[in-house]
Design a protein around this motif. Structure first.
Motif, PDB file in Angstrom:
ATOM      1  N   THR A   1       0.860  -1.175   0.000  1.00 51.16           N
ATOM      2  CA  THR A   1       0.000   0.000   0.000  1.00 51.16           C
ATOM      3  C   THR A   1       0.900   1.230   0.000  1.00 51.16           C
TER       4      THR A   1
ATOM      5  N   LYS B   1       1.081   5.174   0.159  1.00 58.06           N
ATOM      6  CA  LYS B   1       0.348   6.381   0.541  1.00 58.06           C
ATOM      7  C   LYS B   1       1.009   7.568  -0.151  1.00 58.06           C
TER       8      LYS B   1
ATOM      9  N   THR C   1      -4.625  13.063   0.381  1.00 57.61           N
ATOM     10  CA  THR C   1      -3.878  11.823   0.587  1.00 57.61           C
ATOM     11  C   THR C   1      -4.679  10.646   0.040  1.00 57.61           C
TER      12      THR C   1
ATOM     13  N   ASN D   1      -4.489   6.319  -0.902  1.00 60.41           N
ATOM     14  CA  ASN D   1      -3.815   5.028  -0.759  1.00 60.41           C
ATOM     15  C   ASN D   1      -3.912   4.261  -2.070  1.00 60.41           C
TER      16      ASN D   1
END
Length: 608
Positions: free
Chosen positions: A48, A50, A58, A60
């Motif tokens: 993952t 970010k 933001t 993911n």
């Protein structure tokens, strides 16, 4: 959303439990997808990432291997176009014209007047949910070119709404998200499954072609049914078997006919009906089928060959014996995995060999060591005939320079200078101009020639009088400088570039200074240390081959992670000395591009 570059804030690998939670969340956001096991293997590595977008939001991004497959935005998981190329019907796809794609790539949303609602393309509109993921494709290609949020529902479309936004575009083909991939992807061609067959034969309605196929299929099925009924009526006197002869009689003289009936599928009949000149018979080629390897036999073969090695010196630790000797005797194209044997562990295998009298081991505080070997044991005499197949594979793979010739090594590194706007007045009377590339020696020669032709040298000393051009380039108020300082300061003001040539004549070039191979260690969860290596691919090193060699030499697991600057290589454990020696001796990497090589190369271990 990904039209402008983004910054990576973190890159973490998902645990198995986190992957299961991700699958359940995907099922909630995409209820029409019911086969989670086909999406990705739960055992495959998944990260993952970010990221912080240009707008400050933001997001993911879930990366499977090196391919971004999903991204999370405002608590909703959206598929990327790369996973939709494999699963085109994962979400509802709005169909539009090719002329609209340019607007979408520039950041515009898909409007309802640009959507094609036709029975040829439109799917089940009940799949459309407002605020849920949706894709965009063209009328000529089902491959998705954009993904976004649906701004209306299936009921809105059924009620006849024709004005407004259809999809709020979040991700398009060619945006910054594809930089996470190893290479630039190409848009595949996927035909619409429910699109009507065009009349390309010029014989009227194309449906007549389908009707001819259907009639052929019906007649074939009727013929097959009648044939089966005739066979069943005389089944007491008939025996069916597969063989190479059409008709033969039992040797006992019973007179029972043995007939082989070739089975022809409906698809083959229709294919022969449609393209009679292009059909071909399928032949079984048993020579190209690789037999399944017995892992128990392979492990025992590698163990016995290692015990007879002349380089083996007892006592030796069991883990070093496995990494340095057993893995080196694995035939080319095969992979040894002790966990897939009946022993499950190397220690259990060694204990069984000690019971047979082949070797002697000692267990001191849980650490096994091989203390002696009985080379006269009968198992070594039987080994050659028992494992003849492995011997043939090992002989064919050894003694040939295929491995070394296929290995891509570094051949040459050239660092050059680029004439920029600041130093261009110095090269005004030369064949070079702004943007040209020249070696350092040529740049020094031009500087010296300019100073001598303009009479700026001082005969009494090794100094140079600065004229207005040199003063502007160096940005100094001094009037006199030594030769060495003048040349070095002018070169520092010039732009740089580099060119790397490998043993396979592959050229890798880049702007700026030559990147360094950064080797560092870090601590992960459970107080486990890992060795991290960056910029390997910039020197033409094949990461798959590099990882495989480290796995065999160090008996440790490896992994790769995509980063904004390239692909990061990680190996479990602290192995700085081994990595340094491997790069220099195996790949011909110069020591000057490995910071701290002298300190890291001390106490190197492992089999290079």
């Amino acid at each position: 959303m990904f039209k402008k570059p983004f910054k990576t804030k973190s890159n973490c690998q998902l645990k198995t439990s986190e992957k299961k939670k991700l699958l359940s969340r995907i099922k909630l956001c995409l209820p029409q997808f019911n086969e989670e096991s086909e999406l990705f293997n739960i055992k495959d590595p998944m990260n993952t990432v970010k990221v912080s977008l240009h707008s400050g939001v933001t997001v993911n991004i879930f990366v499977h291997g090196s391919t971004p497959v999903f991204f999370e935005f405002q608590d909703v998981i959206y598929p990327t176009i790369f996973i939709l190329w494999k699963f085109p019907h994962l979400v509802y796809s709005f169909v539009t014209h090719d002329a609209v794609l340019g607007k979408l790539y520039n950041g515009a949303d898909l409007m309802l007047p640009g959507v094609i609602f036709s029975s040829d393309f439109s799917g089940d509109i009940s799949m459309i949910n407002k605020g849920r993921p949706a894709a965009v494709c063209t009328d000529k290609n089902l491959a998705s070119v954009a993904v976004g949020q649906s701004m209306l529902s299936g009921q809105d479309i059924a009620s006849g709404v024709k004005v407004g936004r259809a999809v709020k575009i979040l991700h398009t083909f060619g945006d910054e998200l594809q930089k996470l991939l190893d290479e630039v992807p190409k848009l595949p061609i996927i035909i619409h499954s429910n699109k009507q067959i065009p009349d390309v034969l010029g014989s009227g309605d194309a449906r007549s072609i389908l009707s001819s196929f259907e009639s052929s299929e019906t007649s074939f099925l009727n013929h097959q049914t009648s044939l089966e009924s005739n066979l069943c009526s005389d089944v007491d006197n008939l025996t069916l078997r597969s063989g190479s002869h059409d008709k033969e009689t039992e040797p006992d003289g019973s007179g029972v006919s043995m007939i082989q009936i070739p089975y022809v599928t409906t698809d083959e009949v229709l294919l022969q009906k449609k393209f009679p000149c292009e059909t071909s018979t399928v032949e079984d080629n048993n020579d190209n089928i690789t037999p399944e390897i017995n892992m128990d036999e392979l492990a025992e073969y590698c163990l016995l060959k290692s015990l007879l090695s002349k380089k083996l010196e007892c006592p030796i630790l069991a883990n070093l014996f496995y990494s340095k000797f057993m893995l080196s005797f694995v035939p080319e194209g095969l992979e040894l995995n002790i966990k897939k044997t009946k022993h499950k562990k190397l220690s259990n295998m060694l204990k069984e060999m000690m019971v047979q009298g082949v070797l002697v081991i000692e267990d001191i505080k849980g650490v096994q060591s091989i203390t002696s070997v009985n080379p006269t044991h009968t198992i070594f005499k039987e080994m050659r005939h028992k494992y003849e197949a492995f011997e043939v594979l090992k002989t064919s793979s050894s003694g040939t320079p295929e491995e070394t010739s296929s290995l891509e090594k570094l051949e040459e590194i050239k660092e050059s200078l680029v004439i920029n706007k600041l130093v261009s007045p110095l090269f005004k009377n030369t064949p070079f101009q702004k943007g040209d590339v020249l070696p350092v020696t040529k740049a020094r020669e031009i500087i010296v020639t300019y100073v001598k032709e303009t009479g700026l040298t001082q005969p009494s000393s090794q100094n140079v009088v600065l004229d207005p051009i040199l003063s502007d380039i160096i940005s100094t108020r001094q009037t006199v400088l030594p030769w060495a300082d003048l040349i070095n300061k002018i070169i520092d003001k010039m732009a740089t570039c580099y060119t790397i040539r490998t043993s396979k004549d592959r050229i890798i070039s880049g702007k700026g200074k030559l990147p360094l191979i950064e080797i560092s260690t870090a601590t992960r969860s459970g107080n486990k240390s890992v060795t991290i290596v960056n910029n390997l691919e910039k020197y033409g090193i094949n990461l798959n081959e590099f990882a495989r060699h480290c796995q065999h030499a160090l008996a440790a697991s490896t992994t790769t992670h995509p980063t904004p600057s390239g692909t990061q290589f990680q190996v479990q454990g602290s192995h700085k000395p081994f990595i340094c020696a491997l790069l220099v001796e195996r790949y011909n990497i110069p020591q000057r591009v490995i910071p701290g090589f002298a300190e890291k190369s001390k106490g190197k271990k492992g089999r290079k």
